[in-house]
Design an enzyme around this catalytic site. Structure first.
Site: not given
Ligand code: EPU
Length: 429
Positions: A25-26
């Site tokens: 998915k991701n």
């Molecule tokens: N963060 C910040 N600022 C930002 C972006 C992120 O502080 O601008 C912090 C977040 O709060 C977190 C950390 O950085 O503490 C990592 O966040 P990241 O940006 O890596 O997460 P994401 O890209 O929003 C994706 C997956 C999540 C998964 C996370 C971590 C998708 C759609 N989502 O989220 O998956 O938990 O990476 O690996 O790809 C799920 O599939 O259930 C899911 C939530």
């Protein structure tokens, strides 16, 4: 009358057999967003049939993408022209991955107007790094009433050093820089498999991106991308979920369509618990054997890839709830605790202090519980499979965002899982 899906699980059966892991998915979601970067037709194999995918395809449709499914996990998608740079806020607000449209539209159309992204609400999920990276590359970013407007006055170029590792932030910055004449150097990048897969997709279409999978990624802008064909990686989070379910039920399961290299942290932790993991030499299958094993408590720290995934932290919590001794769980990425109260209702002994979970093994018993997001729902499924008696899991729509038809796919493993549509009483207010 409104209806709600339920999973009814008779627990206590060891899982046994073979399970084919769905495509990721991701990885698929940002790749679908990235198809906007070409005006040519693209065939993507390995698109899971999930509600988040359908929502993103609807959003892409409003932007000008036309798609046709040509197989259970394959589609052709084509965006000859961009009809709008402002997709409907109510759809964008339904999933987190929609925010990669900011970078994708900026690259293809030079402008994007996007509402707040949605997605699971288990924790604070800021987007400051996405916006800071785009600004550092020369984009103008403004925010009005929670909606973002980004424009590219000139080809994007420059450097950005991420303040923390972010999967989505790294993806957005890369997408923004693919089309144009500038060069962008991104440092302290996420090395996550979902970043690497998106870059492999873009490079297959003619992008010039180096360093994905390392801390420094260089994007040299190109004039345009061609069409092409691509296979998305298998879902390492679904694979991890099944590995943990096999262990929690003391079963024996062989997983196919996996990349064992993506699962090293999960395999290592399960071996520490006392489970036997056997990897196929070609790296595409593994078997998990927890029959007649004496499992032991372990400590887990969820952290960025290639460490133990935050998404699996609630789910290993469910497994450790069935293992004698005391385990300590920490999550460096998110505060994921929405499953704790529900697992306690099933008899789990979990203490929560400053987001540290102390889990002491106990006997789980079936009861009625509620999923609050994708992975808390998966934790409840694993607990229910291991528990004695019947569990009813509410809010199955969360699970359907991340897992393809679990009831049908778990049944051949000997699980007694049924999917029901329940009619809910009408709300009084
Ligand atoms: N963060 C910040 N600022 C930002 C972006 C992120 O502080 O601008 C912090 C977040 O709060 C977190 C950390 O950085 O503490 C990592 O966040 P990241 O940006 O890596 O997460 P994401 O890209 O929003 C994706 C997956 C999540 C998964 C996370 C971590 C998708 C759609 N989502 O989220 O998956 O938990 O990476 O690996 O790809 C799920 O599939 O259930 C899911 C939530």
């Amino acid at each position: 009358m409104p209806s709600e899906s339920l999973l009814v699980i008779q627990g206590g059966q060891p899982l046994h057999g073979e399970f084919v892991i769905q495509p990721s998915k991701n990885a698929a979601l940002p790749i679908l967003a990235a198809t906007l970067l070409t005006r040519h037709s693209v065939t993507v194999h390995g698109v899971p049939q999930l509600s988040d995918v359908y929502t993103l395809l609807r959003i892409l449709g409003t932007i000008g993408a036309r798609h046709a499914w040509i197989g259970p996990h394959s589609l052709v998608i084509h965006t000859p022209e961009i009809l709008t740079v402002q997709p409907p806020a109510e759809l964008v607000g339904q999933l987190r991955a929609s925010f990669t449209l900011l970078g994708a539209l900026l690259s293809r159309a030079g402008e994007a107007r996007l509402g707040q992204p949605g997605g699971c609400t288990f924790s604070q999920r800021p987007i400051d790094q996405h916006l800071k990276a785009l600004r550092a590359m020369g984009a103008r970013v403004s925010e009005n009433n929670g909606a973002f407007h980004v424009v590219r006055p000139a080809p994007l170029s420059g450097n950005y050093l991420f303040e923390l590792l972010t999967v989505g932030g790294t993806q957005n910055a890369i997408l923004a820089a693919v089309l144009g004449e500038g060069q962008v150097v991104l440092e302290n990048c996420s090395t996550d498999t979902d970043v690497v897969d998106m870059v492999n997709f873009l490079n297959a279409l003619g992008a010039d991106i180096h360093g994905a999978g390392t801390a420094t990624i260089t994007v040299s802008g190109v004039k345009e991308l061609r069409g092409g064909e691509y296979h998305v990686i298998p879902d390492r989070l679904e694979a991890g979920t099944l590995m943990l379910a096999a262990a929690a039920t003391r079963g024996q399961v062989t997983l196919t369509n996996v990349r064992t290299a993506h699962l090293r942290a999960v395999s290592a932790k399960l071996r520490e618990v006392g489970v036997t993991i056997t990897e196929h030499p070609d790296g595409t299958a593994l078997s998990v054997d927890a029959r007649q094993h004496r499992l032991q408590a372990v400590n887990v720290t969820a952290t960025e890839y290639p460490g133990f995934p935050t998404d699996l932290q609630p789910i290993i919590g469910a497994l450790l709830s069935t293992v004698r001794g005391t385990s300590i769980l920490m999550d460096r990425i998110y505060t994921r605790t929405t499953h704790v109260a529900e697992l306690r209702r099933m008899g789990a002994q979990i203490e929560l202090a400053d987001h540290v979970m102390v889990v002491t093994g106990a006997s789980l018993r079936g009861t009625r519980v509620k999923a609050a997001d994708i992975r808390s729902g998966a934790a409840l499924v694993v607990a229910a499979l291991a528990a004695q008696g019947e569990s009813v899991i509410e809010n199955v729509h969360f699970l359907q965002r991340g897992y393809e038809d679990l009831a049908a796919r778990l049944t051949p493993l000997g699980a007694q899982v049924q999917h029901h549509e329940a009619t809910l009483p009408l709300a009084m207010d």
